[in-house]
Design a protein around this motif. Structure first.
Motif, PDB file in Angstrom:
ATOM      1  N   MET A 198      -5.600  11.893  -4.059  1.00 31.23           N
ATOM      2  CA  MET A 198      -4.750  11.182  -3.108  1.00 31.23           C
ATOM      3  C   MET A 198      -5.534  10.204  -2.236  1.00 31.23           C
ATOM      4  O   MET A 198      -4.946   9.519  -1.401  1.00 31.23           O
ATOM      5  N   ARG A 199      -6.865  10.196  -2.406  1.00 36.01           N
ATOM      6  CA  ARG A 199      -7.742   9.296  -1.641  1.00 36.01           C
ATOM      7  C   ARG A 199      -7.613   9.510  -0.131  1.00 36.01           C
ATOM      8  O   ARG A 199      -7.583   8.561   0.661  1.00 36.01           O
ATOM      9  N   TRP A 200      -7.535  10.795   0.250  1.00 40.11           N
ATOM     10  CA  TRP A 200      -7.535  11.105   1.677  1.00 40.11           C
ATOM     11  C   TRP A 200      -8.897  10.755   2.267  1.00 40.11           C
ATOM     12  O   TRP A 200      -9.932  10.929   1.619  1.00 40.11           O
ATOM     13  N   GLU A 235     -27.473   7.676  -6.254  1.00 40.03           N
ATOM     14  CA  GLU A 235     -26.023   7.517  -6.171  1.00 40.03           C
ATOM     15  C   GLU A 235     -25.600   7.642  -4.707  1.00 40.03           C
ATOM     16  O   GLU A 235     -26.292   8.265  -3.906  1.00 40.03           O
ATOM     17  N   VAL A 236     -24.456   7.054  -4.381  1.00 39.73           N
ATOM     18  CA  VAL A 236     -23.895   7.286  -3.047  1.00 39.73           C
ATOM     19  C   VAL A 236     -23.458   8.742  -2.983  1.00 39.73           C
ATOM     20  O   VAL A 236     -22.638   9.182  -3.794  1.00 39.73           O
ATOM     21  N   PRO A 237     -24.016   9.544  -2.081  1.00 37.62           N
ATOM     22  CA  PRO A 237     -23.648  10.967  -2.024  1.00 37.62           C
ATOM     23  C   PRO A 237     -22.153  11.166  -1.845  1.00 37.62           C
ATOM     24  O   PRO A 237     -21.500  10.427  -1.105  1.00 37.62           O
ATOM     25  N   GLU A 238     -21.607  12.176  -2.528  1.00 34.13           N
ATOM     26  CA  GLU A 238     -20.178  12.451  -2.450  1.00 34.13           C
ATOM     27  C   GLU A 238     -19.725  12.721  -1.019  1.00 34.13           C
ATOM     28  O   GLU A 238     -18.595  12.418  -0.646  1.00 34.13           O
ATOM     29  N   ILE A 239     -20.617  13.275  -0.209  1.00 31.09           N
ATOM     30  CA  ILE A 239     -20.246  13.569   1.172  1.00 31.09           C
ATOM     31  C   ILE A 239     -19.962  12.293   1.960  1.00 31.09           C
ATOM     32  O   ILE A 239     -19.260  12.312   2.967  1.00 31.09           O
ATOM     33  N   PHE A 240     -20.480  11.144   1.487  1.00 29.87           N
ATOM     34  CA  PHE A 240     -20.245   9.863   2.146  1.00 29.87           C
ATOM     35  C   PHE A 240     -19.229   8.995   1.404  1.00 29.87           C
ATOM     36  O   PHE A 240     -18.980   7.859   1.804  1.00 29.87           O
ATOM     37  N   ASN A 241     -18.659   9.521   0.317  1.00 24.98           N
ATOM     38  CA  ASN A 241     -17.664   8.779  -0.451  1.00 24.98           C
ATOM     39  C   ASN A 241     -16.344   8.785   0.307  1.00 24.98           C
ATOM     40  O   ASN A 241     -15.774   9.833   0.577  1.00 24.98           O
ATOM     41  N   ARG A 242     -15.834   7.608   0.662  1.00 24.77           N
ATOM     42  CA  ARG A 242     -14.620   7.514   1.475  1.00 24.77           C
ATOM     43  C   ARG A 242     -13.369   7.861   0.685  1.00 24.77           C
ATOM     44  O   ARG A 242     -12.314   8.077   1.262  1.00 24.77           O
ATOM     45  N   HIS A 243     -13.460   7.889  -0.644  1.00 24.88           N
ATOM     46  CA  HIS A 243     -12.287   8.184  -1.462  1.00 24.88           C
ATOM     47  C   HIS A 243     -12.229   9.678  -1.760  1.00 24.88           C
ATOM     48  O   HIS A 243     -12.602  10.135  -2.836  1.00 24.88           O
ATOM     49  N   LEU A 283     -12.067  13.759   0.509  1.00 24.47           N
ATOM     50  CA  LEU A 283     -12.794  14.570   1.486  1.00 24.47           C
ATOM     51  C   LEU A 283     -13.753  15.511   0.776  1.00 24.47           C
ATOM     52  O   LEU A 283     -13.438  16.044  -0.291  1.00 24.47           O
ATOM     53  N   TYR A 284     -14.919  15.731   1.358  1.00 28.07           N
ATOM     54  CA  TYR A 284     -15.936  16.591   0.751  1.00 28.07           C
ATOM     55  C   TYR A 284     -16.381  17.684   1.721  1.00 28.07           C
ATOM     56  O   TYR A 284     -16.217  18.876   1.458  1.00 28.07           O
ATOM     57  N   ALA A 285     -16.892  17.274   2.860  1.00 32.63           N
ATOM     58  CA  ALA A 285     -17.337  18.264   3.840  1.00 32.63           C
ATOM     59  C   ALA A 285     -16.158  18.980   4.483  1.00 32.63           C
ATOM     60  O   ALA A 285     -16.270  20.157   4.860  1.00 32.63           O
ATOM     61  N   VAL A 286     -15.017  18.303   4.602  1.00 34.91           N
ATOM     62  CA  VAL A 286     -13.856  18.924   5.256  1.00 34.91           C
ATOM     63  C   VAL A 286     -13.349  20.146   4.484  1.00 34.91           C
ATOM     64  O   VAL A 286     -13.103  21.197   5.085  1.00 34.91           O
ATOM     65  N   PRO A 287     -13.184  20.071   3.138  1.00 36.37           N
ATOM     66  CA  PRO A 287     -12.805  21.290   2.411  1.00 36.37           C
ATOM     67  C   PRO A 287     -13.831  22.412   2.561  1.00 36.37           C
ATOM     68  O   PRO A 287     -13.460  23.588   2.656  1.00 36.37           O
ATOM     69  N   ALA A 288     -15.120  22.050   2.577  1.00 36.56           N
ATOM     70  CA  ALA A 288     -16.160  23.065   2.764  1.00 36.56           C
ATOM     71  C   ALA A 288     -16.061  23.698   4.144  1.00 36.56           C
ATOM     72  O   ALA A 288     -16.216  24.916   4.301  1.00 36.56           O
ATOM     73  N   LEU A 289     -15.783  22.881   5.155  1.00 35.50           N
ATOM     74  CA  LEU A 289     -15.622  23.400   6.511  1.00 35.50           C
ATOM     75  C   LEU A 289     -14.401  24.316   6.596  1.00 35.50           C
ATOM     76  O   LEU A 289     -14.439  25.375   7.244  1.00 35.50           O
ATOM     77  N   VAL A 331     -10.064  25.898  -1.473  1.00 40.99           N
ATOM     78  CA  VAL A 331     -11.060  24.839  -1.274  1.00 40.99           C
ATOM     79  C   VAL A 331     -11.135  23.944  -2.511  1.00 40.99           C
ATOM     80  O   VAL A 331     -11.186  22.709  -2.405  1.00 40.99           O
ATOM     81  N   PHE A 332     -11.130  24.559  -3.685  1.00 42.12           N
ATOM     82  CA  PHE A 332     -11.172  23.800  -4.939  1.00 42.12           C
ATOM     83  C   PHE A 332      -9.981  22.844  -5.029  1.00 42.12           C
ATOM     84  O   PHE A 332     -10.144  21.652  -5.322  1.00 42.12           O
ATOM     85  N   ALA A 333      -8.781  23.356  -4.758  1.00 40.07           N
ATOM     86  CA  ALA A 333      -7.588  22.518  -4.816  1.00 40.07           C
ATOM     87  C   ALA A 333      -7.620  21.434  -3.738  1.00 40.07           C
ATOM     88  O   ALA A 333      -7.264  20.268  -3.991  1.00 40.07           O
ATOM     89  N   PHE A 334      -8.059  21.793  -2.546  1.00 39.52           N
ATOM     90  CA  PHE A 334      -8.157  20.853  -1.425  1.00 39.52           C
ATOM     91  C   PHE A 334      -9.054  19.681  -1.799  1.00 39.52           C
ATOM     92  O   PHE A 334      -8.696  18.509  -1.597  1.00 39.52           O
ATOM     93  N   ARG A 335     -10.203  19.986  -2.377  1.00 34.49           N
ATOM     94  CA  ARG A 335     -11.146  18.930  -2.745  1.00 34.49           C
ATOM     95  C   ARG A 335     -10.558  18.001  -3.815  1.00 34.49           C
ATOM     96  O   ARG A 335     -10.625  16.773  -3.684  1.00 34.49           O
ATOM     97  N   LEU A 336      -9.961  18.562  -4.859  1.00 35.87           N
ATOM     98  CA  LEU A 336      -9.439  17.738  -5.944  1.00 35.87           C
ATOM     99  C   LEU A 336      -8.225  16.922  -5.500  1.00 35.87           C
ATOM    100  O   LEU A 336      -8.093  15.747  -5.855  1.00 35.87           O
ATOM    101  N   VAL A 337      -7.346  17.538  -4.725  1.00 40.28           N
ATOM    102  CA  VAL A 337      -6.167  16.806  -4.245  1.00 40.28           C
ATOM    103  C   VAL A 337      -6.581  15.677  -3.310  1.00 40.28           C
ATOM    104  O   VAL A 337      -6.040  14.566  -3.374  1.00 40.28           O
ATOM    105  N   SER A 338      -7.553  15.935  -2.441  1.00 42.13           N
ATOM    106  CA  SER A 338      -8.003  14.894  -1.509  1.00 42.13           C
ATOM    107  C   SER A 338      -8.595  13.715  -2.261  1.00 42.13           C
ATOM    108  O   SER A 338      -8.430  12.558  -1.854  1.00 42.13           O
ATOM    109  N   PHE A 339      -9.279  14.003  -3.374  1.00 45.92           N
ATOM    110  CA  PHE A 339      -9.850  12.914  -4.174  1.00 45.92           C
ATOM    111  C   PHE A 339      -8.747  12.150  -4.887  1.00 45.92           C
ATOM    112  O   PHE A 339      -8.759  10.907  -4.916  1.00 45.92           O
TER     113      PHE A 339
END
Length: 217
Positions: A204-206, A151-159, A161-167, A194-202
């Motif tokens: 809203m397609r940030w 699969e395309v890793p979630e960290i590289f999914n443009r739709h 943010l993944y690493a940014v919430p972790a950071l 972090v949980f909310a940040f990740r879900l909202v970013s997905f």
């Protein structure tokens, strides 16, 4: 390395529980992905263990632990096995598989970026490097899971943010530790953020900026 302050005993126990929960959430995401890809039960168990334990093992090897926590404590074997069983017996809802996988993955990311950072800091790692290890703890398991499942890793999914919430979570955890404000309440609040940040970013397609300015759509 920094001289790590001694943490209260209850905090060590609590963070172990949270770490096991993180293993479980990531392990469920691995088994759900195996179900989506129509892997057999062995493949489901393998992805559960890889997703749940991969980030922590990499962190512990970098810290130079004699034996990674996942291999030193038998308790770490329970969450992946339980996750694979829950998915096998359809006790985890699979009607909207993609959404369910995303929620469990976000929960694992939130817990691991905090517990990973704290583990590194407790081992005497400098705060900046501890942040990087916290991010690695959060993203490596999912990265290995997706690569193995083709699969395309979630960290590289443009739709989303993944690493940014972790950071964000790792950086805030390191700051709270430095200010001697890291406790069960602040850790829980960072995880929720972090949980909310990740879900909202997905939702809203940030997106993070492209690798080259002006490229892409």
């Amino acid at each position: 390395m920094l001289e790590a302050p001694e943490a209260p005993a209850y905090l060590d126990t609590l963070l172990l529980v949270l770490d096991l929960l993180g293993v479980f959430f990531f392990a469920v995401s691995g088994s759900l992905l195996a179900a989506r890809r129509q892997f057999d039960l062995i493949g489901s168990v393998f992805l559960a263990f890889l997703a749940g334990l991969g980030g922590g093992v990499v962190r512990d090897l970098i810290i130079n632990e004699d034996v990674p926590h996942a291999f030193a404590n038998p308790l770490y074997l329970i969450p992946p096995a339980l996750a694979a069983a829950l998915v096998y017996f359809r006790l985890v809802t699979q009607g909207r598989l993609r959404r369910t996988l995303l929620v469990f993955d976000a929960a694992g990311l939130a817990l691991f970026c905090v517990t990973g950072t704290r583990t590194a800091l407790a081992a005497g790692i400098e705060p900046i490097m501890a942040i990087l290890l916290g991010v690695a703890t959060g993203v490596v398991g999912g990265l290995l899971r997706d690569v193995v499942a083709n699969e395309v890793p979630e960290i590289f999914n443009r739709h989303g943010l993944y690493a940014v919430p972790a950071l964000f979570g790792a950086g805030l955890s390191s700051l709270l530790w430095t200010l001697d404000l890291f406790n069960w309440l602040t850790a829980a609040l960072v995880m929720l953020a972090v949980f909310a940040f990740r879900l909202v970013s997905f939702r809203m397609r940030w997106m993070a900026p492209n690798a080259a300015r002006g490229s892409g759509s």
